[in-house]
Scaffold this motif. Sequence first.
Motif, PDB file in Angstrom:
ATOM      1  N   ASP A  24       0.805  -1.216   0.000  1.00 10.90           N
ATOM      2  CA  ASP A  24       0.000   0.000   0.000  1.00 10.90           C
ATOM      3  C   ASP A  24       0.839   1.268   0.000  1.00 10.90           C
ATOM      4  O   ASP A  24       0.309   2.376  -0.071  1.00 10.90           O
ATOM      5  CB  ASP A  24      -0.984   0.015   1.173  1.00 10.90           C
ATOM      6  N   ALA A  25       2.165   1.135   0.069  1.00 10.88           N
ATOM      7  CA  ALA A  25       3.050   2.305   0.019  1.00 10.88           C
ATOM      8  C   ALA A  25       3.672   2.486  -1.360  1.00 10.88           C
ATOM      9  O   ALA A  25       4.426   3.436  -1.588  1.00 10.88           O
ATOM     10  CB  ALA A  25       4.148   2.180   1.074  1.00 10.88           C
ATOM     11  N   ILE A  26       3.363   1.596  -2.299  1.00 12.97           N
ATOM     12  CA  ILE A  26       3.947   1.651  -3.634  1.00 12.97           C
ATOM     13  C   ILE A  26       3.050   2.469  -4.557  1.00 12.97           C
ATOM     14  O   ILE A  26       1.867   2.160  -4.712  1.00 12.97           O
ATOM     15  CB  ILE A  26       4.155   0.237  -4.206  1.00 12.97           C
ATOM     16  N   GLU A  27       3.603   3.510  -5.155  1.00 14.44           N
ATOM     17  CA  GLU A  27       2.840   4.410  -6.016  1.00 14.44           C
ATOM     18  C   GLU A  27       3.527   4.564  -7.363  1.00 14.44           C
ATOM     19  O   GLU A  27       4.720   4.322  -7.508  1.00 14.44           O
ATOM     20  CB  GLU A  27       2.701   5.788  -5.357  1.00 14.44           C
ATOM     21  N   ASN A  28       2.746   4.988  -8.344  1.00 12.15           N
ATOM     22  CA  ASN A  28       3.268   5.259  -9.680  1.00 12.15           C
ATOM     23  C   ASN A  28       4.127   6.517  -9.654  1.00 12.15           C
ATOM     24  O   ASN A  28       3.658   7.587  -9.273  1.00 12.15           O
ATOM     25  CB  ASN A  28       2.096   5.423 -10.654  1.00 12.15           C
ATOM     26  N   GLU A  29       5.380   6.387 -10.057  1.00  7.54           N
ATOM     27  CA  GLU A  29       6.287   7.530 -10.076  1.00  7.54           C
ATOM     28  C   GLU A  29       6.237   8.298 -11.392  1.00  7.54           C
ATOM     29  O   GLU A  29       6.920   9.308 -11.556  1.00  7.54           O
ATOM     30  CB  GLU A  29       7.727   7.051  -9.836  1.00  7.54           C
ATOM     31  N   ALA A  30       5.425   7.817 -12.335  1.00  5.41           N
ATOM     32  CA  ALA A  30       5.368   8.452 -13.653  1.00  5.41           C
ATOM     33  C   ALA A  30       4.697   9.809 -13.576  1.00  5.41           C
ATOM     34  O   ALA A  30       3.752  10.014 -12.810  1.00  5.41           O
ATOM     35  CB  ALA A  30       4.610   7.558 -14.637  1.00  5.41           C
ATOM     36  N   VAL A  31       5.174  10.728 -14.411  1.00  4.26           N
ATOM     37  CA  VAL A  31       4.500  12.011 -14.565  1.00  4.26           C
ATOM     38  C   VAL A  31       3.164  11.758 -15.220  1.00  4.26           C
ATOM     39  O   VAL A  31       3.034  10.933 -16.131  1.00  4.26           O
ATOM     40  CB  VAL A  31       5.347  12.968 -15.431  1.00  4.26           C
ATOM     41  N   ASP A  32       2.114  12.424 -14.744  1.00  2.90           N
ATOM     42  CA  ASP A  32       0.768  12.249 -15.293  1.00  2.90           C
ATOM     43  C   ASP A  32       0.782  12.486 -16.795  1.00  2.90           C
ATOM     44  O   ASP A  32       1.210  13.527 -17.265  1.00  2.90           O
ATOM     45  CB  ASP A  32      -0.174  13.247 -14.607  1.00  2.90           C
ATOM     46  N   LEU A  53      -5.785  -6.771   1.320  1.00  2.00           N
ATOM     47  CA  LEU A  53      -6.166  -5.377   1.555  1.00  2.00           C
ATOM     48  C   LEU A  53      -5.258  -4.430   0.779  1.00  2.00           C
ATOM     49  O   LEU A  53      -5.732  -3.509   0.098  1.00  2.00           O
ATOM     50  CB  LEU A  53      -6.096  -5.065   3.047  1.00  2.00           C
ATOM     51  N   ARG A  54      -3.952  -4.643   0.861  1.00  2.00           N
ATOM     52  CA  ARG A  54      -3.009  -3.769   0.176  1.00  2.00           C
ATOM     53  C   ARG A  54      -3.157  -3.853  -1.331  1.00  2.00           C
ATOM     54  O   ARG A  54      -3.082  -2.841  -2.040  1.00  2.00           O
ATOM     55  CB  ARG A  54      -1.578  -4.127   0.596  1.00  2.00           C
ATOM     56  N   LYS A  96      -7.397  -0.270  -6.805  1.00  2.00           N
ATOM     57  CA  LYS A  96      -8.422   0.771  -6.915  1.00  2.00           C
ATOM     58  C   LYS A  96      -7.795   2.147  -7.131  1.00  2.00           C
ATOM     59  O   LYS A  96      -8.259   2.935  -7.963  1.00  2.00           O
ATOM     60  CB  LYS A  96      -9.298   0.776  -5.653  1.00  2.00           C
ATOM     61  N   TRP A  97      -6.744   2.444  -6.388  1.00  2.00           N
ATOM     62  CA  TRP A  97      -6.096   3.747  -6.522  1.00  2.00           C
ATOM     63  C   TRP A  97      -5.452   3.893  -7.898  1.00  2.00           C
ATOM     64  O   TRP A  97      -5.556   4.940  -8.542  1.00  2.00           O
ATOM     65  CB  TRP A  97      -5.051   3.936  -5.428  1.00  2.00           C
ATOM     66  N   GLY A  98      -4.830   2.824  -8.368  1.00  2.00           N
ATOM     67  CA  GLY A  98      -4.216   2.862  -9.686  1.00  2.00           C
ATOM     68  C   GLY A  98      -5.222   3.065 -10.794  1.00  2.00           C
ATOM     69  O   GLY A  98      -4.933   3.687 -11.819  1.00  2.00           O
ATOM     70  N   ALA A  99      -6.447   2.548 -10.589  1.00  2.00           N
ATOM     71  CA  ALA A  99      -7.508   2.677 -11.591  1.00  2.00           C
ATOM     72  C   ALA A  99      -8.250   4.005 -11.490  1.00  2.00           C
ATOM     73  O   ALA A  99      -9.125   4.297 -12.304  1.00  2.00           O
ATOM     74  CB  ALA A  99      -8.497   1.520 -11.450  1.00  2.00           C
ATOM     75  N   GLY A 100      -7.912   4.830 -10.501  1.00  2.00           N
ATOM     76  CA  GLY A 100      -8.554   6.130 -10.354  1.00  2.00           C
ATOM     77  C   GLY A 100      -9.887   6.092  -9.633  1.00  2.00           C
ATOM     78  O   GLY A 100     -10.640   7.070  -9.655  1.00  2.00           O
ATOM     79  N   VAL A 120     -14.862   9.048   5.205  1.00  2.00           N
ATOM     80  CA  VAL A 120     -13.818   9.806   4.514  1.00  2.00           C
ATOM     81  C   VAL A 120     -13.727   9.306   3.079  1.00  2.00           C
ATOM     82  O   VAL A 120     -13.612   8.101   2.842  1.00  2.00           O
ATOM     83  CB  VAL A 120     -12.453   9.657   5.200  1.00  2.00           C
ATOM     84  N   SER A 121     -13.781  10.209   2.121  1.00  2.00           N
ATOM     85  CA  SER A 121     -13.661   9.854   0.703  1.00  2.00           C
ATOM     86  C   SER A 121     -12.396  10.462   0.132  1.00  2.00           C
ATOM     87  O   SER A 121     -12.150  11.670   0.275  1.00  2.00           O
ATOM     88  CB  SER A 121     -14.887  10.361  -0.076  1.00  2.00           C
ATOM     89  N   ILE A 122     -11.574   9.622  -0.501  1.00  2.00           N
ATOM     90  CA  ILE A 122     -10.322  10.079  -1.102  1.00  2.00           C
ATOM     91  C   ILE A 122     -10.328   9.672  -2.566  1.00  2.00           C
ATOM     92  O   ILE A 122     -10.567   8.499  -2.881  1.00  2.00           O
ATOM     93  CB  ILE A 122      -9.095   9.476  -0.409  1.00  2.00           C
ATOM     94  N   LYS A 123     -10.068  10.609  -3.460  1.00  2.00           N
ATOM     95  CA  LYS A 123     -10.034  10.329  -4.892  1.00  2.00           C
ATOM     96  C   LYS A 123      -8.804  10.940  -5.510  1.00  2.00           C
ATOM     97  O   LYS A 123      -8.392  12.046  -5.153  1.00  2.00           O
ATOM     98  CB  LYS A 123     -11.294  10.888  -5.572  1.00  2.00           C
TER      99      LYS A 123
END
Length: 228
Positions: A129-137, A195-196, A202-206, A222-225
């Motif tokens: 759950d700490a791994i994120e996309n480092e790519a520029v949008d 869970l992770r 879900k986060w990767g899919a937006g 709490v809603s986070i998008k």
Amino acid sequence: MKKLFLLIVLILLMTTPSHAAKLFVVTIKEVKPETVQDTLIEVFTGKNFTIDEVDSYKVTFVKSFTHGLLEVTRLNTVKCNVIARDGNVKLMVTQHEVIGGQTLRQRSIDHLIPMIVEVKNMLDGTPVDAIENEAVDQLPNSGNKREKKLGLTIGDNGRVTNIEAGSAAHGKITIGDIIYEINGISINDMDKTALRTYIANKWGAGASLIMMVEHEGEKKIVSIKKEN
């Protein structure tokens, strides 16, 4: 007329939501390129992808999918570029779709994110759950801003153990809060890995993450998008 109809249907089938990620970049720490390649092969072939090409800088996989209604066979080519950087490895993943031997478009890699995350987790131990996309949008009119991380780490019993400053979760959730549900699913119904993986996917899919959170003894929604 029949060919025109088929062409229209193919165009509709190939339409991808604008928020879909088409490039995933992640840095894997203190590892050699060949080790990353070996792990990629282990994970992707375990999901029925076939190795297409391997060289010093990349691994390419292919996998065919058949769309049931018209039985259109789509050959997806996944390119994993592996570049050594100061003892670490930069992994960059893209995917293209091929129909009838012709490359038609760059395809979303959202469904590959759990596999990419698994590779990094296996190699340098970073929590899923700490791994994120480092790519520029890469989205149009994005101004080339880097995508904001979720920045949320959940420990035992749903307790939040870390919030990254400047992340999407920062200011909405606090360290020590307890998360009971995410998108209507009880935390107790999933182990840590599930869970992770669910959150990363879900986060990767937006998709929005709607959570039931206990903060200082009071429960709230709490809603986070992800900001596009």
